[in-house]
Scaffold this motif. Structure first.
Motif, PDB file in Angstrom:
ATOM      1  N   GLU A 290      47.399  33.969  38.037  1.00 22.23           N
ATOM      2  CA  GLU A 290      47.894  33.770  39.395  1.00 22.23           C
ATOM      3  C   GLU A 290      46.953  32.887  40.214  1.00 22.23           C
ATOM      4  OE1 GLU A 290      50.650  35.285  40.912  1.00 22.23           O
ATOM      5  OE2 GLU A 290      51.326  36.259  39.074  1.00 22.23           O
ATOM      6  N   ASP A 291      47.544  32.290  41.232  1.00 22.45           N
ATOM      7  CA  ASP A 291      46.772  31.380  42.073  1.00 22.45           C
ATOM      8  C   ASP A 291      45.625  32.068  42.795  1.00 22.45           C
ATOM      9  OD1 ASP A 291      48.264  29.253  41.379  1.00 22.45           O
ATOM     10  OD2 ASP A 291      49.641  29.389  43.080  1.00 22.45           O
ATOM     11  N   TYR A 292      45.899  33.309  43.270  1.00 24.15           N
ATOM     12  CA  TYR A 292      44.842  33.937  44.070  1.00 24.15           C
ATOM     13  C   TYR A 292      43.621  34.273  43.223  1.00 24.15           C
ATOM     14  CZ  TYR A 292      46.401  38.496  42.350  1.00 24.15           C
ATOM     15  OH  TYR A 292      46.718  39.552  41.559  1.00 24.15           O
ATOM     16  N   VAL A 293      43.834  34.435  41.909  1.00 23.02           N
ATOM     17  CA  VAL A 293      42.687  34.671  41.042  1.00 23.02           C
ATOM     18  C   VAL A 293      41.869  33.386  40.924  1.00 23.02           C
ATOM     19  CG1 VAL A 293      41.969  35.195  38.688  1.00 23.02           C
ATOM     20  CG2 VAL A 293      43.765  36.539  39.766  1.00 23.02           C
ATOM     21  N   ARG A 294      42.593  32.259  40.810  1.00 19.69           N
ATOM     22  CA  ARG A 294      41.887  30.983  40.746  1.00 19.69           C
ATOM     23  C   ARG A 294      41.121  30.762  42.049  1.00 19.69           C
ATOM     24  NH1 ARG A 294      45.660  26.250  40.087  1.00 19.69           N
ATOM     25  NH2 ARG A 294      46.535  27.652  38.542  1.00 19.69           N
ATOM     26  N   THR A 295      41.768  31.097  43.171  1.00 22.52           N
ATOM     27  CA  THR A 295      41.102  30.944  44.458  1.00 22.52           C
ATOM     28  C   THR A 295      39.825  31.776  44.499  1.00 22.52           C
ATOM     29  OG1 THR A 295      43.292  30.782  45.425  1.00 22.52           O
ATOM     30  CG2 THR A 295      41.454  31.102  46.941  1.00 22.52           C
ATOM     31  N   ALA A 296      39.939  33.028  44.044  1.00 19.94           N
ATOM     32  CA  ALA A 296      38.779  33.909  44.063  1.00 19.94           C
ATOM     33  C   ALA A 296      37.656  33.316  43.227  1.00 19.94           C
ATOM     34  CB  ALA A 296      39.164  35.287  43.539  1.00 19.94           C
ATOM     35  N   ARG A 297      38.025  32.774  42.065  1.00 21.04           N
ATOM     36  CA  ARG A 297      37.001  32.160  41.211  1.00 21.04           C
ATOM     37  C   ARG A 297      36.393  30.945  41.893  1.00 21.04           C
ATOM     38  NH1 ARG A 297      40.347  32.111  36.246  1.00 21.04           N
ATOM     39  NH2 ARG A 297      40.126  34.236  35.473  1.00 21.04           N
ATOM     40  N   ALA A 298      37.278  30.145  42.523  1.00 24.71           N
ATOM     41  CA  ALA A 298      36.804  28.926  43.172  1.00 24.71           C
ATOM     42  C   ALA A 298      35.829  29.243  44.296  1.00 24.71           C
ATOM     43  CB  ALA A 298      37.991  28.134  43.707  1.00 24.71           C
ATOM     44  N   LYS A 299      36.060  30.415  44.920  1.00 22.65           N
ATOM     45  CA  LYS A 299      35.143  30.805  45.988  1.00 22.65           C
ATOM     46  C   LYS A 299      33.778  31.186  45.455  1.00 22.65           C
ATOM     47  CE  LYS A 299      37.575  34.024  48.015  1.00 22.65           C
ATOM     48  NZ  LYS A 299      38.001  35.051  48.971  1.00 22.65           N
ATOM     49  N   GLY A 300      33.670  31.276  44.129  1.00 22.09           N
ATOM     50  CA  GLY A 300      32.372  31.571  43.531  1.00 22.09           C
ATOM     51  C   GLY A 300      32.137  33.042  43.260  1.00 22.09           C
ATOM     52  N   ILE A 301      33.213  33.849  43.273  1.00 24.22           N
ATOM     53  CA  ILE A 301      33.052  35.271  42.965  1.00 24.22           C
ATOM     54  C   ILE A 301      32.825  35.421  41.452  1.00 24.22           C
ATOM     55  CG2 ILE A 301      34.210  37.514  42.993  1.00 24.22           C
ATOM     56  CD1 ILE A 301      35.726  36.493  45.456  1.00 24.22           C
ATOM     57  N   GLY A 302      31.930  36.306  41.084  1.00 21.43           N
ATOM     58  CA  GLY A 302      31.580  36.480  39.675  1.00 21.43           C
ATOM     59  C   GLY A 302      32.775  36.937  38.850  1.00 21.43           C
ATOM     60  N   PRO A 303      32.800  36.629  37.533  1.00 16.05           N
ATOM     61  CA  PRO A 303      33.950  36.985  36.677  1.00 16.05           C
ATOM     62  C   PRO A 303      34.257  38.474  36.664  1.00 16.05           C
ATOM     63  CG  PRO A 303      32.087  36.141  35.387  1.00 16.05           C
ATOM     64  CD  PRO A 303      31.770  35.867  36.815  1.00 16.05           C
ATOM     65  N   ALA A 304      33.242  39.309  36.668  1.00 11.03           N
ATOM     66  CA  ALA A 304      33.492  40.750  36.628  1.00 11.03           C
ATOM     67  C   ALA A 304      34.175  41.208  37.914  1.00 11.03           C
ATOM     68  CB  ALA A 304      32.185  41.506  36.416  1.00 11.03           C
ATOM     69  N   ALA A 305      33.691  40.710  39.035  1.00  9.22           N
ATOM     70  CA  ALA A 305      34.252  41.108  40.327  1.00  9.22           C
ATOM     71  C   ALA A 305      35.687  40.605  40.459  1.00  9.22           C
ATOM     72  CB  ALA A 305      33.387  40.575  41.460  1.00  9.22           C
ATOM     73  N   VAL A 306      35.959  39.415  39.945  1.00 13.60           N
ATOM     74  CA  VAL A 306      37.327  38.887  40.015  1.00 13.60           C
ATOM     75  C   VAL A 306      38.267  39.824  39.278  1.00 13.60           C
ATOM     76  CG1 VAL A 306      38.852  37.062  39.196  1.00 13.60           C
ATOM     77  CG2 VAL A 306      36.698  36.472  40.292  1.00 13.60           C
TER      78      VAL A 306
ATOM     79  N   ILE B 195      37.808  43.051  38.326  1.00 14.49           N
ATOM     80  CA  ILE B 195      37.891  44.419  38.809  1.00 14.49           C
ATOM     81  C   ILE B 195      38.498  44.490  40.206  1.00 14.49           C
ATOM     82  CG2 ILE B 195      36.525  46.446  39.452  1.00 14.49           C
ATOM     83  CD1 ILE B 195      34.608  45.507  37.120  1.00 14.49           C
ATOM     84  N   ARG B 196      38.026  43.648  41.121  1.00 19.40           N
ATOM     85  CA  ARG B 196      38.460  43.779  42.506  1.00 19.40           C
ATOM     86  C   ARG B 196      39.766  43.062  42.788  1.00 19.40           C
ATOM     87  NH1 ARG B 196      33.600  42.939  45.441  1.00 19.40           N
ATOM     88  NH2 ARG B 196      34.852  42.008  47.097  1.00 19.40           N
ATOM     89  N   HIS B 197      39.994  41.921  42.155  1.00 17.87           N
ATOM     90  CA  HIS B 197      41.184  41.142  42.491  1.00 17.87           C
ATOM     91  C   HIS B 197      42.330  41.344  41.507  1.00 17.87           C
ATOM     92  CE1 HIS B 197      39.224  38.615  45.647  1.00 17.87           C
ATOM     93  NE2 HIS B 197      38.175  39.145  45.054  1.00 17.87           N
ATOM     94  N   ALA B 198      42.029  41.211  40.238  1.00 17.76           N
ATOM     95  CA  ALA B 198      43.107  41.212  39.251  1.00 17.76           C
ATOM     96  C   ALA B 198      43.571  42.620  38.900  1.00 17.76           C
ATOM     97  CB  ALA B 198      42.671  40.464  37.999  1.00 17.76           C
ATOM     98  N   PHE B 199      42.642  43.515  38.607  1.00 15.07           N
ATOM     99  CA  PHE B 199      43.034  44.812  38.071  1.00 15.07           C
ATOM    100  C   PHE B 199      43.900  45.605  39.042  1.00 15.07           C
ATOM    101  CE2 PHE B 199      42.364  49.343  37.185  1.00 15.07           C
ATOM    102  CZ  PHE B 199      42.977  49.367  35.947  1.00 15.07           C
ATOM    103  N   LYS B 200      43.597  45.457  40.338  1.00 14.99           N
ATOM    104  CA  LYS B 200      44.363  46.158  41.353  1.00 14.99           C
ATOM    105  C   LYS B 200      45.853  45.871  41.184  1.00 14.99           C
ATOM    106  CE  LYS B 200      42.443  47.012  45.860  1.00 14.99           C
ATOM    107  NZ  LYS B 200      41.967  46.277  47.026  1.00 14.99           N
ATOM    108  N   ASN B 201      46.177  44.613  40.985  1.00 12.95           N
ATOM    109  CA  ASN B 201      47.587  44.247  40.864  1.00 12.95           C
ATOM    110  C   ASN B 201      48.142  44.513  39.479  1.00 12.95           C
ATOM    111  OD1 ASN B 201      48.576  43.062  43.414  1.00 12.95           O
ATOM    112  ND2 ASN B 201      46.684  41.919  43.163  1.00 12.95           N
ATOM    113  N   ALA B 202      47.248  44.583  38.505  1.00 16.60           N
ATOM    114  CA  ALA B 202      47.727  44.837  37.144  1.00 16.60           C
ATOM    115  C   ALA B 202      47.963  46.320  36.916  1.00 16.60           C
ATOM    116  CB  ALA B 202      46.715  44.301  36.131  1.00 16.60           C
ATOM    117  N   SER B 203      47.452  47.154  37.825  1.00 18.23           N
ATOM    118  CA  SER B 203      47.504  48.595  37.553  1.00 18.23           C
ATOM    119  C   SER B 203      48.897  49.188  37.766  1.00 18.23           C
ATOM    120  CB  SER B 203      46.480  49.329  38.402  1.00 18.23           C
ATOM    121  OG  SER B 203      46.706  49.064  39.753  1.00 18.23           O
TER     122      SER B 203
ATOM    123  N   LEU C  94      37.729  32.785  29.985  1.00 10.65           N
ATOM    124  CA  LEU C  94      38.983  33.079  30.675  1.00 10.65           C
ATOM    125  C   LEU C  94      39.814  31.836  30.955  1.00 10.65           C
ATOM    126  CD1 LEU C  94      37.806  35.755  33.203  1.00 10.65           C
ATOM    127  CD2 LEU C  94      39.497  36.004  31.395  1.00 10.65           C
ATOM    128  N   SER C  95      39.184  30.780  31.471  1.00  6.81           N
ATOM    129  CA  SER C  95      39.961  29.620  31.882  1.00  6.81           C
ATOM    130  C   SER C  95      40.567  28.925  30.656  1.00  6.81           C
ATOM    131  CB  SER C  95      39.089  28.657  32.673  1.00  6.81           C
ATOM    132  OG  SER C  95      37.878  28.457  31.986  1.00  6.81           O
TER     133      SER C  95
END
Lengths: 316, 302
Positions: free
Chosen positions: A212-228, A230-238, B3-4
């Motif tokens: 999803e785009d918002y995951v790419r955005t989160a990554r682009a903002k420089g958030i670490g892979p683990a945080a992306v 756990i905090r962004h992706a898993f919430k919606n995947a659950s 991932l990418s």
């Protein structure tokens, strides 16, 4: 939300009624072998005994009448009496219910503890050795029948540790440690199969969400892979994972029939199998209804929680 | 970062459905290249089918022949999988057991799929009140845990291998009816169905010639996935004493009965029949996953 709950509740009523008709019809298609089986145990079978006994259990009435009486009793909270043992089914259920609930809850805990982390790790490292190991572990869990896993567990626990499942059941209130010792292995066996399903669902939904785009955005903002993850992706995947857990309850309860029998646990599943073995139809009828109501109730709860978590469903 | 790169790989790897006709072997090769795991599954299935058909040629003795002097022997050159508590060769019994698992697995899935697909097709095509009633009926069948339903029906109609077919098909049927119905609901609205109606085709013709061919992919995918489940249910019924009855060997009943008392001293009694079930179900699961990836790329990875 309230109209949604109401609509779903009204939906459930005909399903429960239809199931009761189905179960009743199914078990009354064949004539009352129960009586013959019981009388055969006592030695002499006189035709007058059969007539008398049929009368005693109301089996001489017409089928619609019997069905009406049965449903009427259930609505008043009376599930009737076992034909084979004569015991009140309500009392049997009161004893068996906590065993199955404890087993199922423990199995669900194990299933989540096994399935979610492996699914997340597998998705995060897609295509790597870890991913393959995780997927093989899961597909084995789907393929190995639980009664075989249980048989192997018992066999090797006995060979390696000299441990055999205790024959007498201890409830949690009687002796918490002995109770857990008794339930951990069977719950693990059921939890492995469930964990496999949860793992596959977690992995595939997470992979979808990671696109999803918002995951790419989160990554682009420089958030670490683990945080992306756990905090962004898993919430919606659950969400789908929650749904599949609800659907798996029926499978768990089915599995409980076998696992309780193997591990000598006096739960609902073993009671159902005993009822089937002795053709104790009032007992079987009651248990199928109990299982069905648990399944329908859980599905309802899952739907409601889903609607609560995702407003789009409520207003659709 | 892994991932990418994973994302781009997935977007490019859309498999095409195998072309029918004389190119089947190249289609099979393409399938194997794209889905190595699916090919492994197909190979194991093939092996099991061969074992089931040629069981008498592949085994040294009969499956029910007791040999009291050779009780509980461990695996050896003479008895690859050891012997059981009355001296029967476990390898022979496992090979013969493949017959029952495959027969029941395949028959139940064919039966459940056909009935389910027919119900789903008609119910989805006509919709309305009948559809509503059918849907609630399916709801109620599905709200009974599958194994319990199969057990109850099996107990009512009695033991025996043949008698396990109907209960298991009954468990499979509603799942199929559901999936086919929802597929039909989409196809029904398409332009080519409308076109067929315009040129005067009747409902029966539209259903069989225009709608059915367009919903076969989900039907076949489901069938391949359900064979594994059906084999597990059959084994469970036999294990619980409501399926295939001894002395006829089935993978389920080999793990049950008096053999259980000896498993601690003879673990091979527990090991090999279970391995056979697991391997077979695994093979069908791998094959099913691969078919799903090939025919329905949207569901890839699920």
């Amino acid at each position: 939300m309230q109209t949604y709950i109401l609509r779903r509740l009204i939906y459930a009523v005909p399903v429960v009624l239809l199931t009761s008709l189905l179960v009743f019809g199914l078990l009354h298609l064949v004539p009352g072998d129960v009586i013959v089986a019981k009388l055969a145990d006592q030695g002499t079978v006189k035709p007058s005994d059969i007539v008398q006994m049929k009368h005693q259990y109301g089996l001489d009435k017409s089928l619609p009448e019997q069905y009406g009486i049965w449903v009427g009793r259930i609505l008043r909270g009376d599930l009737g009496h076992s034909i084979y043992t004569g015991r009140s089914i309500n009392a049997s259920l009161r004893d068996a219910f906590p065993v199955t609930i404890e087993l199922t809850v423990l199995a669900m805990l194990f299933g989540v503890a096994i399935g979610v982390p492996i699914g997340v790790i597998s998705a995060a490292f897609r295509g790597s050795g870890i991913d393959y190991a995780g997927r093989v572990f899961a597909i084995l869990g789907l393929s190995a029948p639980n009664f075989w896993v249980a048989s192997m567990a018992i066999t090797y626990m006995a060979i390696w540790f000299g441990w055999i499942p205790p024959l007498t059941y201890r409830s949690f209130t009687q002796d918490p440690l002995a109770n857990l010792e008794q339930l951990v292995l069977p719950a693990l066996v059921i939890g492995y199969g469930l964990g496999a399903v949860i793992m596959r669902m977690t992995r595939s939904t997470l992979l979808e969400v990671l696109r999803e785009d918002y995951v790419r955005t989160a990554r682009a903002k420089g958030i670490g892979p683990a945080a992306v993850i756990i905090r962004h992706a898993f919430k919606n995947a659950s969400l789908p994972v929650v749904t599949i857990m609800g659907g798996q309850l029926a499978v768990l309860l089915g599995g409980a029939i076998i696992i309780e029998t193997i591990f000598a646990l006096p739960g609902l599943g073993r009671l159902a199998l005993e009822g089937l073995t002795f053709r104790d139809y009032p007992l079987v009828q009651a248990l199928v209804m109990v299982f069905t109501i648990i399944v329908i109730g859980t599905n309802l709860l899952v739907d409601l929680s889903y609607a609560w978590l995702d407003p789009r469903i409520r207003f659709a | 970062m892994a991932l990418s790169s994973a994302v781009t790989v997935d977007a490019s790897g859309v498999a095409l459905p195998a072309r029918p006709g004389g190119q089947w072997h190249s289609a099979a090769l393409r399938f194997a290249r794209r889905n190595p795991l699916g090919a492994v599954g197909a190979l194991i299935v093939l092996l099991m089918v061969v074992a089931a058909i040629f069981a008498p040629l592949l085994t040294p003795t009969g499956p029910t022949l007791p040999a009291p002097l050779e009780r509980l022997r461990g695996p050896s050159g003479a008895h690859w999988f050891g012997t059981d508590d009355i001296g029967r060769d476990v390898y022979t019994r496992v090979v013969y057991g493949a017959r029952i698992s495959l027969e029941v697995g395949i028959t139940t899935v064919v039966l459940g799929t056909l009935i389910g697909a027919a119900i789903g097709l008609v119910s989805g095509y006509f919709s309305g009140t009948a559809d509503l009633i059918v849907q609630r009926l399916l709801d109620s069948v599905q709200s009974i845990p599958g194994l319990l339903l199969a057990l109850v029906v099996a107990a009512v109609i009695g033991k025996g291998t043949i008698n396990t077919i109907f209960p298991i098909a009954l468990v499979i049927m509603p799942v199929n009816a559901r999936v086919v119905r929802s597929a039909v609901l989409t196809v029904r609205e398409s332009v080519f169905v409308e076109g067929a109606r315009v040129i005067g085709a009747g409902n029966g013709r539209i259903m069989l010639r225009h709608v059915l061919p367009n919903v076969t992919a989900p039907i076949l995918i489901l069938a391949s996935i359900w064979i594994g489940n059906a084999i597990i249910i059959e084994a469970s019924l036999s294990f619980l004493g409501l399926g295939t009855t001894p002395p006829t060997p089935s993978w389920g009943n080999m793990l049950a009965g008096q053999g259980r008392a000896y498993m601690e001293q003879a673990p091979w009694l527990a090991l090999f029949p279970g391995l056979a079930i697991t391997l077979t179900v695994l093979a069908f699961n791998l094959l099913g996953d691969a078919l799903r990836d090939t025919w329905d790329p949207r569901l890839r990875g699920r």
